[in-house]
Design an enzyme around this catalytic site. Structure first.
Site, mmCIF file in Angstrom:
data_model
loop_
_atom_site.group_PDB
_atom_site.id
_atom_site.type_symbol
_atom_site.label_atom_id
_atom_site.label_comp_id
_atom_site.label_asym_id
_atom_site.label_seq_id
_atom_site.Cartn_x
_atom_site.Cartn_y
_atom_site.Cartn_z
ATOM 1 N N SER A 1 17.872 -17.686 -14.115
ATOM 2 C CA SER A 1 17.676 -18.981 -14.324
ATOM 3 C C SER A 1 18.466 -19.754 -13.553
ATOM 4 C CB SER A 1 17.026 -19.372 -15.596
ATOM 5 O OG SER A 1 16.963 -20.611 -15.861
ATOM 6 N N TYR B 1 19.716 -19.818 -24.084
ATOM 7 C CA TYR B 1 18.930 -19.076 -23.264
ATOM 8 C C TYR B 1 19.887 -19.222 -21.886
ATOM 9 C CZ TYR B 1 15.137 -18.516 -19.182
ATOM 10 O OH TYR B 1 14.754 -18.248 -18.279
HETATM 11 N N1 NAP Z 1 8.843 -19.877 -15.969
HETATM 12 C C1 NAP Z 1 9.853 -20.294 -15.316
HETATM 13 O O1 NAP Z 1 9.883 -21.606 -15.142
HETATM 14 C C2 NAP Z 1 11.347 -19.575 -15.305
HETATM 15 C C3 NAP Z 1 12.334 -20.405 -14.729
HETATM 16 C C4 NAP Z 1 13.422 -19.609 -14.597
HETATM 17 C C5 NAP Z 1 13.527 -18.292 -14.972
HETATM 18 N N2 NAP Z 1 12.488 -17.785 -15.419
HETATM 19 C C6 NAP Z 1 12.514 -16.168 -15.876
HETATM 20 O O2 NAP Z 1 11.491 -15.435 -15.331
HETATM 21 C C7 NAP Z 1 11.069 -14.377 -15.824
HETATM 22 C C8 NAP Z 1 9.447 -14.080 -16.116
HETATM 23 O O3 NAP Z 1 9.428 -15.617 -16.692
HETATM 24 P P1 NAP Z 1 7.987 -15.870 -17.199
HETATM 25 O O4 NAP Z 1 7.837 -17.530 -17.058
HETATM 26 O O5 NAP Z 1 7.010 -15.110 -16.254
HETATM 27 O O6 NAP Z 1 7.721 -15.253 -18.610
HETATM 28 P P2 NAP Z 1 6.204 -15.252 -19.444
HETATM 29 O O7 NAP Z 1 5.068 -15.587 -18.744
HETATM 30 O O8 NAP Z 1 6.758 -15.435 -20.994
HETATM 31 O O9 NAP Z 1 6.068 -13.482 -19.454
HETATM 32 C C9 NAP Z 1 7.082 -12.553 -19.874
HETATM 33 C C10 NAP Z 1 6.768 -11.070 -19.873
HETATM 34 O O10 NAP Z 1 7.661 -10.396 -20.414
HETATM 35 C C11 NAP Z 1 7.020 -9.730 -21.540
HETATM 36 N N3 NAP Z 1 8.214 -9.831 -22.650
HETATM 37 C C12 NAP Z 1 8.570 -10.738 -23.319
HETATM 38 N N4 NAP Z 1 9.377 -10.451 -24.322
HETATM 39 C C13 NAP Z 1 9.133 -8.996 -24.521
HETATM 40 C C14 NAP Z 1 9.841 -7.905 -25.210
HETATM 41 N N5 NAP Z 1 10.331 -8.176 -26.322
HETATM 42 N N6 NAP Z 1 9.438 -6.482 -25.094
HETATM 43 C C15 NAP Z 1 8.602 -6.443 -23.752
HETATM 44 N N7 NAP Z 1 8.061 -7.166 -22.916
HETATM 45 C C16 NAP Z 1 8.496 -8.551 -23.373
HETATM 46 C C17 NAP Z 1 5.933 -10.487 -21.968
HETATM 47 O O11 NAP Z 1 4.715 -9.813 -22.595
HETATM 48 P P3 NAP Z 1 4.429 -9.553 -24.012
HETATM 49 O O12 NAP Z 1 4.726 -10.794 -24.579
HETATM 50 O O13 NAP Z 1 3.213 -8.957 -24.249
HETATM 51 O O14 NAP Z 1 5.563 -8.718 -24.524
HETATM 52 C C18 NAP Z 1 5.133 -10.809 -20.621
HETATM 53 O O15 NAP Z 1 4.848 -9.677 -19.765
HETATM 54 C C19 NAP Z 1 12.028 -14.330 -17.207
HETATM 55 O O16 NAP Z 1 13.147 -13.655 -16.922
HETATM 56 C C20 NAP Z 1 12.170 -15.739 -17.195
HETATM 57 O O17 NAP Z 1 13.636 -15.940 -17.904
HETATM 58 C C21 NAP Z 1 11.235 -18.364 -15.715
#
Ligand code: NAP
Length: 244
Positions: free
Chosen positions: A138, A151
């Site tokens: 991130s 984070y």
């Molecule tokens: N969204 C943003 O703006 C943003 C910005 C910078 C970086 N990122 C990074 O991008 C990546 C994806 O983010 P996102 O926004 O797509 O997140 P998200 O919508 O919250 O999705 C997270 C995914 O990970 C799974 N997950 C979470 N905790 C888990 C656990 N303990 N065990 C197994 N699976 C788990 C969730 O499924 P379950 O909850 O069912 O387990 C879901 O499939 C992350 O690494 C995040 O840090 C996001």
């Protein structure tokens, strides 16, 4: 077995993981993913691609379960060609008020589990003398962002891990990179930021908008491709210029 080697994506049930799984299946890959909960998207993939898609319910912090997941994937599909460490847990709010439990969970999910899963997949890559590891990081790893200190620290750890591991395994044909993403819409970002905060990010971003999830997928696909064959140990910033 599909001609393209197995790709494991952590957290492929929704958000970026869902879009990655969809794109990789469309590219003809065999894809395995896990999450704590099943979504309609996962049901759809299981029905449409039973021969080259696999999902298990698994909490990434459950190390023995994670090892069994990787063992089952390789039993079904052969060695892991690409690992995308995508699943994460985000802490929210000023650090002074961040709960110890959340700090611990962020470290467990975003750092320790990433290392566990990587180590489990790495053994087969070393035997095959090829592999690709992409860690999802991130912008908060490389710039101070108010409200996500804990984070951001975990994502900075992921970037450090990326560089160290790239040094260790490059000679064995394995590339390791991370993508430091800016804001894009997902369950995680919507829970973290209100519309005023998103407006402020847009104002500070040279491209004057937030990222599209397809743009994040596109960069990861590029890092998987032969065009990125000479790139390793890098953190690629995908943030519309926010950190430039
Ligand atoms: N969204 C943003 O703006 C943003 C910005 C910078 C970086 N990122 C990074 O991008 C990546 C994806 O983010 P996102 O926004 O797509 O997140 P998200 O919508 O919250 O999705 C997270 C995914 O990970 C799974 N997950 C979470 N905790 C888990 C656990 N303990 N065990 C197994 N699976 C788990 C969730 O499924 P379950 O909850 O069912 O387990 C879901 O499939 C992350 O690494 C995040 O840090 C996001």
């Amino acid at each position: 077995m599909s001609e393209k080697a197995l790709v494991i994506v952590s957290g492929g049930s929704r958000g970026l993981g869902e879009h990655l799984v969809r794109a990789l299946l469309a590219d003809g890959h065999t894809v395995a993913t896990f999450s704590r909960g099943k979504t309609p998207f996962i049901d759809g993939c299981m029905a449409e691609h039973p021969e080259r898609f696999y999902w298990e319910e698994c909490d990434i912090t459950d190390a023995p379960r994670l090892d069994r997941f990787v063992a089952e994937c390789t039993r079904r599909f052969g060695p892991v060609g690409t690992l995308i460490n995508n699943a994460a847990f985000a802490t929210d709010g000023l650090f002074l008020f961040t709960r110890r439990n959340d700090m611990h969970k962020a470290l467990a999910v975003n750092v320790e589990a990433v290392m566990n899963l990587t180590q489990t997949c790495l053994a087969g890559m070393i035997r095959a003398r090829k592999g690709i590891i992409i860690n999802v990081s991130s912008v908060s790893a490389v710039r101070g962002i108010k409200g996500v200190a804990a984070y951001g620290a975990t994502k900075a750890a992921v970037d450090g891990f990326t560089r160290g591991l790239a040094r260790e395994v490059g000679s064995q044909g394995i590339r390791v990179n991370s993508v430091a993403l800016g804001y894009f819409e997902s369950a995680m970002s919507t829970a973290l930021l209100d519309s005023d905060q998103v407006k402020k990010i847009v104002e500070r971003t040279p491209l004057k908008r937030v990222g599209h999830i397809e743009e994040m997928v596109g960069v990861i696909r590029f890092l998987m491709s032969p065009a990125a064959g000479f790139i390793t140990g890098q953190t690629l910033l995908v943030d519309g210029g926010l950190t430039c």
